[in-house]
Design a protein around this motif. Structure first.
Motif, PDB file in Angstrom:
ATOM      1  N   PRO A   1       0.836  -1.207   0.000  1.00  9.29           N
ATOM      2  CA  PRO A   1       0.000   0.000   0.000  1.00  9.29           C
ATOM      3  C   PRO A   1       0.868   1.252   0.000  1.00  9.29           C
ATOM      4  CG  PRO A   1      -0.156  -1.141   2.105  1.00  9.29           C
ATOM      5  CD  PRO A   1       0.666  -1.996   1.195  1.00  9.29           C
ATOM      6  N   LYS A   2       0.461   2.217  -0.794  1.00 13.61           N
ATOM      7  CA  LYS A   2       1.219   3.465  -0.881  1.00 13.61           C
ATOM      8  C   LYS A   2       0.829   4.374   0.273  1.00 13.61           C
ATOM      9  CE  LYS A   2       1.997   3.121  -5.693  1.00 13.61           C
ATOM     10  NZ  LYS A   2       1.331   2.784  -6.841  1.00 13.61           N
ATOM     11  N   PRO A   3       1.805   5.054   0.873  1.00 15.40           N
ATOM     12  CA  PRO A   3       1.474   5.954   1.983  1.00 15.40           C
ATOM     13  C   PRO A   3       0.643   7.125   1.473  1.00 15.40           C
ATOM     14  CG  PRO A   3       3.790   6.174   1.382  1.00 15.40           C
ATOM     15  CD  PRO A   3       3.228   5.042   0.580  1.00 15.40           C
ATOM     16  N   LYS A   4      -0.272   7.548   2.313  1.00 13.80           N
ATOM     17  CA  LYS A   4      -1.124   8.677   1.950  1.00 13.80           C
ATOM     18  C   LYS A   4      -0.308   9.963   2.016  1.00 13.80           C
ATOM     19  CE  LYS A   4      -5.285   6.505   3.675  1.00 13.80           C
ATOM     20  NZ  LYS A   4      -6.370   6.568   4.636  1.00 13.80           N
TER      21      LYS A   4
END
Length: 126
Positions: A84-87
């Motif tokens: 998951p990509k960091p927000k």
């Protein structure tokens, strides 16, 4: 017999049984080894998986590949694409402009409306 039929439907309901978790972990581990991924990468990419089961599947596939002289298949998807990509950080709220002395905001719509009202009252209408 009725109990066995009732429990057979658990897979359809999405309920994970220990046997299913074990089988899934072994399949994940085997797939990771076949793709030439290190066991540590496999753990990272499958954080919710049972590590012991993942290792068992990885190890079984490693033995099988060595015995049969099977080369790993290069993965097409990079690990960084799977995680998951960091927000992005939320932008900080801009401070509201301070009101000028007298209470009116310079150059704002409210200030212009106040000036118009003042000029209309100053001119007498005959």
């Amino acid at each position: 017999m009725t109990l066995a039929l009732g429990l057979a439907g658990c897979d359809m309901l999405g309920i994970d049984t220990p046997e299913k978790k074990q089988a899934d972990g072994k399949a994940i581990g085997a797939a990771c080894r076949h793709a030439g991924r290190a066991i540590e990468d496999c753990y990272t990419l499958n954080a919710k998986g049972d590590k012991a089961a993942i290792y068992a599947g990885w190890r079984e596939m490693d033995d099988y590949m060595r015995e049969n002289k099977i080369e790993p298949v290069a993965p097409v998807i990079k690990p960084e694409d799977l995680l998951p990509k960091p927000k992005p950080p939320k932008p900080k709220a801009k401070p509201k402009p301070e009101a000028a002395e007298g209470g009116a905001v310079e150059g704002g719509a409210d200030g212009a409306a106040q000036d118009e009202g003042a000029s209309k009252r100053a001119k007498p209408t005959h």
